[in-house]
Design an enzyme around this catalytic site. Sequence first.
Site, PDB file in Angstrom:
ATOM      1  CG  ASP A 269       3.248   4.172  -5.268  1.00 40.58           C
ATOM      2  OD1 ASP A 269       3.126   5.036  -4.381  1.00 40.58           O
ATOM      3  OD2 ASP A 269       2.374   3.323  -5.493  1.00 40.58           O
TER       4      ASP A 269
ATOM      5  CG  HIS B  33      -2.020   0.976   1.221  1.00 40.42           C
ATOM      6  ND1 HIS B  33      -2.295   1.790   0.151  1.00 40.42           N
ATOM      7  CD2 HIS B  33      -2.925   1.322   2.189  1.00 40.42           C
ATOM      8  CE1 HIS B  33      -3.312   2.587   0.455  1.00 40.42           C
ATOM      9  NE2 HIS B  33      -3.704   2.321   1.687  1.00 40.42           N
TER      10      HIS B  33
ATOM     11  CG  HIS C 171      -3.278   1.240  -8.900  1.00 42.25           C
ATOM     12  ND1 HIS C 171      -4.568   1.091  -8.418  1.00 42.25           N
ATOM     13  CD2 HIS C 171      -2.644   2.050  -8.005  1.00 42.25           C
ATOM     14  CE1 HIS C 171      -4.695   1.785  -7.294  1.00 42.25           C
ATOM     15  NE2 HIS C 171      -3.555   2.358  -7.017  1.00 42.25           N
TER      16      HIS C 171
END
Length: 426
Positions: free
Chosen positions: A362, A264, A305
């Site tokens: 990210d 996460h 994702h």
Amino acid sequence: MSGKQAKLTVGDQSIDLPVYSGTLGPDVIDVKDVLAKGFFTYDPGFMATASCESKITFIDGDKGILLHRGYPIEQLATQSTYEEVCYLLLNGELPNQAQMDDFRSRVKSHTMVHEQLQFFYRGFRRDAHPMAVMCGVVGALSAFYHDSLDIRNPEHRQISAIRLIAKMPTIAAMCFKYSVGQPFIYPKNELDYSSNFLRMMFATPCDDYEVNPILARAMDRIFILHADHEQNASTSTVRMAGSTDANPFACIAAGIAALWGPSHGGANEAVLRMLSEIGSVKNVDDFVRRVKDKSDGTKLMGFGHRVYKNFDPRAKVMKQTCDEVLSALGIQDPQLELAMKLEEIALNDEYFVSRKLYPNVDFYSGIILKAIGIPLNLFTVIFALGRTPGWIAHWQEMIANPYKIARPRQLYTGAVQRDYVGLQQR
């Protein structure tokens, strides 16, 4: 609500189930009545379950769409500010100038933390992970600010919301300062939200920190792009904790704990570790070969994702910000070269294209944070700081409406009932 009905047939039983339609997204089948008929539904990971009704954030993963209160994330990240997005998430509408000025003033009046809180930090080892420290400190805030913890009081909820948004940068910066053995730096409220955070991070009592506006804007965008993401693991955790009537500080601490996981909030930290492992552009092809080999166990971090089956809309803005930061700092980072090579391969190689493994937020955010000077183990703390208004908005939305304590059920596959046998007879 639509007038449509779904019908579930199990053996000779037939159950009529209402079908609801939201303003966006697929229709939702209300399955709660199956319990009265003696059944549970089974959905590991809640992949097909709507656990609540919400007006805050909408995601269309197939089309790569992310809306906060109806506004596209690309517009908010490039035209708005983080404080304005906080207001939007909490209140449902963008503020006018008077409302924005009032909101900023209220946030600035709560940026300091209780002076005794600094002694709380000293109970941790200096080499403790900053997320461990942040989780503990945020959970302890209810011991310092217990004057406004009546969750049934809308004014108390609002005060707690403002306190959390205002104090999280201070707490995050204190986590960093404690880990490197430097004195805590107090907030300077003449600065904007992100500039104030950077100064608390990098100034010292003997040498002030002049904030680069490009870095401050990059930090602001990182906060915006992490502000909310619908019913993810940490947000669902905040809602679940809140359903027990726990105080808001405890609920946000629960969200921080859930965010800590590398699947996460720790994903951007994992990207940098992956790039360090690859080491050089000349090793990229071998690394990609290992990723494709399922028996090897090598993972490609920062791509794909759970929700987005298209390009992560946040990644587009983050890539632009990454270019701006590295240009402003004049950094020729070999890890950026590595990252760009991986991006090129992922966008063109049939293996990744067919699996829709596009770069996510990210992938770029870790490179930006490293360039700014933020250490690897603080990346998830930054994520928690940015996600705070989303967590609070969902908590407030739930508390302000009728709700039930969360109580998932299970498919039991353990032993049937049996009798106890004494130790000597086993």
